[in-house]
Design a protein around this motif. Sequence first.
Motif, PDB file in Angstrom:
ATOM      1  N   ILE A  59    -129.940 -93.172 -39.604  1.00 19.31           N
ATOM      2  CA  ILE A  59    -129.697 -93.454 -38.182  1.00 19.31           C
ATOM      3  C   ILE A  59    -129.296 -92.173 -37.466  1.00 19.31           C
ATOM      4  O   ILE A  59    -129.741 -91.907 -36.337  1.00 19.31           O
ATOM      5  N   CYS A  60    -128.473 -91.362 -38.119  1.00 16.06           N
ATOM      6  CA  CYS A  60    -128.037 -90.097 -37.508  1.00 16.06           C
ATOM      7  C   CYS A  60    -129.222 -89.170 -37.251  1.00 16.06           C
ATOM      8  O   CYS A  60    -129.280 -88.497 -36.208  1.00 16.06           O
ATOM      9  N   GLU A  61    -130.179 -89.125 -38.192  1.00 16.43           N
ATOM     10  CA  GLU A  61    -131.360 -88.280 -37.995  1.00 16.43           C
ATOM     11  C   GLU A  61    -132.131 -88.697 -36.753  1.00 16.43           C
ATOM     12  O   GLU A  61    -132.574 -87.860 -35.958  1.00 16.43           O
ATOM     13  N   PHE A 112    -117.033 -86.852 -33.043  1.00 12.65           N
ATOM     14  CA  PHE A 112    -118.092 -85.932 -33.436  1.00 12.65           C
ATOM     15  C   PHE A 112    -118.949 -85.664 -32.208  1.00 12.65           C
ATOM     16  O   PHE A 112    -119.300 -86.577 -31.455  1.00 12.65           O
ATOM     17  N   GLN A 113    -119.324 -84.418 -32.013  1.00 15.14           N
ATOM     18  CA  GLN A 113    -120.090 -84.065 -30.823  1.00 15.14           C
ATOM     19  C   GLN A 113    -121.604 -84.180 -31.041  1.00 15.14           C
ATOM     20  O   GLN A 113    -122.358 -84.200 -30.076  1.00 15.14           O
ATOM     21  N   GLN A 114    -122.025 -84.243 -32.288  1.00 11.60           N
ATOM     22  CA  GLN A 114    -123.448 -84.367 -32.601  1.00 11.60           C
ATOM     23  C   GLN A 114    -123.636 -85.405 -33.710  1.00 11.60           C
ATOM     24  O   GLN A 114    -122.800 -85.531 -34.610  1.00 11.60           O
ATOM     25  N   ALA A 115    -124.749 -86.125 -33.664  1.00  8.85           N
ATOM     26  CA  ALA A 115    -125.046 -87.107 -34.715  1.00  8.85           C
ATOM     27  C   ALA A 115    -125.266 -86.423 -36.059  1.00  8.85           C
ATOM     28  O   ALA A 115    -124.960 -86.993 -37.113  1.00  8.85           O
ATOM     29  N   SER A 116    -125.768 -85.188 -36.017  1.00  9.17           N
ATOM     30  CA  SER A 116    -125.971 -84.456 -37.266  1.00  9.17           C
ATOM     31  C   SER A 116    -124.649 -84.179 -37.969  1.00  9.17           C
ATOM     32  O   SER A 116    -124.592 -84.103 -39.206  1.00  9.17           O
ATOM     33  N   GLN A 117    -123.558 -84.014 -37.186  1.00  9.19           N
ATOM     34  CA  GLN A 117    -122.246 -83.806 -37.789  1.00  9.19           C
ATOM     35  C   GLN A 117    -121.785 -85.061 -38.529  1.00  9.19           C
ATOM     36  O   GLN A 117    -121.160 -84.971 -39.586  1.00  9.19           O
ATOM     37  N   VAL A 118    -122.122 -86.241 -37.988  1.00  7.94           N
ATOM     38  CA  VAL A 118    -121.766 -87.497 -38.659  1.00  7.94           C
ATOM     39  C   VAL A 118    -122.510 -87.592 -39.986  1.00  7.94           C
ATOM     40  O   VAL A 118    -121.940 -87.968 -41.017  1.00  7.94           O
ATOM     41  N   ARG A 119    -123.780 -87.242 -39.961  1.00 11.94           N
ATOM     42  CA  ARG A 119    -124.573 -87.303 -41.194  1.00 11.94           C
ATOM     43  C   ARG A 119    -123.974 -86.390 -42.269  1.00 11.94           C
ATOM     44  O   ARG A 119    -123.811 -86.797 -43.420  1.00 11.94           O
ATOM     45  N   THR A 120    -123.639 -85.157 -41.895  1.00 11.02           N
ATOM     46  CA  THR A 120    -123.069 -84.218 -42.859  1.00 11.02           C
ATOM     47  C   THR A 120    -121.753 -84.732 -43.418  1.00 11.02           C
ATOM     48  O   THR A 120    -121.495 -84.643 -44.633  1.00 11.02           O
TER      49      THR A 120
END
Length: 736
Positions: free
Chosen positions: A168-170, A297-305
């Motif tokens: 979902i984050c991607e 989190f400011q970016q969805a990619s940060q959530v994924r990481t």
Amino acid sequence: MNPVCPNCQKTLPANAPSGVCPGCLLVAAMPPTDRPVDQTLSMDGYFNAPQVDELAPLFPQLEIIELLGHGGMGAVYRARQISLDRHVALKLLSPRLGRDPSFAERFMREARTMARLNHPNIVMIYDFGQVEQYYYLVMELVEGVNLREAIIAGTITPEQAIVVVPKICEALQFAHDLGIVHRDIKPENILIGQRDTVKIADFGLAKIIGSADRGFSLTGTNQILGTRNYMAPEQIEKPATVDHRADIYSLGVVFYELLTGELPLGRFALPSAKSSFNRNLDEVVMRTLEKEPERRFQQASQVRTAVESAGPRSTQSIPNEKPIPGSNSPEAHKSVSLPFKNEKVYAGFSKMHGLAHVDRHQLVVEYRLHHLGIAPTGIKKINVDLSRIARAHLQRGVLRHSVMVQCDSLAPFESVPGAANGVLTLNFERSHFHIAEQFCSRINDNIAGRSTVQGATGEQVLARIAFKLDLGYNQGLGGGSGLCKLVEDALVFEFQKEDWVGNTSGAPVIVRIPLARVVETDYRQGILCDKFVLQTDSLEFLAQFPHSRQGKLVVHTKKIDRPLVREFGQQVARQANLPAPRSLLATKDIADVNSKPAIQKRLALAQWGLPLSIAINLAFLCLVAIVNVESLRRPVEDFAAHNPKLQRPVEEFLNARIFELTNQDGVGFSIAAALMIVVASVAWILLLRFQKFGILVGLLIVLVVLPFHFGAVVCFPSALWCLYVLFRFQAIREFN
């Protein structure tokens, strides 16, 4: 002036209860559909979803199959895009939205933006537009379930949540990079498809339905875009300031619900307090649920990481199918893949090999062609919904076995080389027989689970037969093949032209003959094939069959399909209110014609011909032993010496060259007799036990083509009759 219904705006009858029209009351009383559809931002009232037949004239480029579900703001249909032969989802928006003067411009602008989202984790938009009062979106059809269905069914675990959330984050990061905010992330909008795919649906739909200065909510009064319980605080307090960080908050709500099964309402506990899972995820979830956007989190990619760093990735499969009542086995949800290799393609000059996959929704065939056996083509792929398949049949062969898949029309298999009559034959090796059994079982179980069988047009198909047209069809050297389907009030012929080597070409021709114009049917059995005869009261219906004469159509059917053709003819006669001709009246149980007891009855006399041949050859070898073995020869000579009348015949017998192993004739006949004893003995045993069809056929052929032994006078006709019965009545089905 008569009052109008507040829901559908129709004039109310005088006796309307509670000021609502009867139609809206009926819709309100109906239970919801099995597949929940997005009901975000529904206004007061109901959207009466149009019937499938109502939409057919509006969307000629689509074949509308069924209604998947509907909500307050629209309806979703399963459809087939005819030009590309692929299944799609057709979403209709409520006509009430079009009353907003700015809606048309906003719809076109946002739909173009949505169409730019080409990502594996986002449902693609293929087309959009307006037809009459309906605004529509043609989207990718995801076969599976949404997260809400998985949560309700209890089939998704916290471990699987770690697989879902990064995907979902991607998708969110990809959209946010393009400046697109979803605004309505929730379990209903996250779809789990085949092979563990995760896709986000309805990107931008919230913005299409509403706008920053004028919108609709679940109550229809607030200027809010989204779904309560999943919206970020700023979506409620300051809708005009919403940015991509609102999607991150909504993702946090979904993540919390996946881990705990509850929503983070009021003063909620940490996820680890609700489930025994990795405590490192607490910090990730709580940071996504911060009230101030700056602290999230400011970016969805940060959530994924953060998710991937906090806990190990799960190896469990994501549940992508609705649970079947009474079936909890995980095997029932897996797809079955059958390797196949068809040698005789394009008159035997090409080969085709590939994989056929079947799950609970569709059949996928991937294949490559090798022209002249050396030049491979690219990979080609077709998808066929299981609702289009009539039956699957497993057929045993001598060297290879095959699966025959019968479709309800010619179109699905039209592009596959070697397919004819709507039948796709997949040849496979013996080692894959157990896979083929599962493959056929999966298809036939799906067919058995349907309440009705429908053709491509949506009509209920009562019966069908495959046929071939006469040679010389359409002034050529070839013929034609196709399907004849019996629907409620007509016979539908669908066929393609064939060239002289049997390959189909050209688009299918469809001819519809009303049953009211059928005056007679007949069925004629033949030596090589059977004939089904149809007599109409006009020439116009058969104009596309050049070989028809005087309103009469004759098509050829296979002898193996005799029971089906008989039943088909009887149903046609009943539907057309015609007397069934004597040729179609079953004088015996035709269902048992190819059964094991019936075949054994036909083989009874021939079965005893083989042991009689064995006895004759054994007698010959005994005579050879008497002539050539001194200890056996002397008693015979002594017996002849004491009987003058037998002395001369016995001497001629003892001196016959055919019994002497000192010459070539005697050796040859003795070897042939010994060989035939072994071959006939093994063949007789296999025939009695109905085992090893391929070996049995090979042994019978040896008995037929090498009759150089004394038992051939009995063995030759017996073996020949056995071969005829075995192939004529498809006895291979009954062999172990």
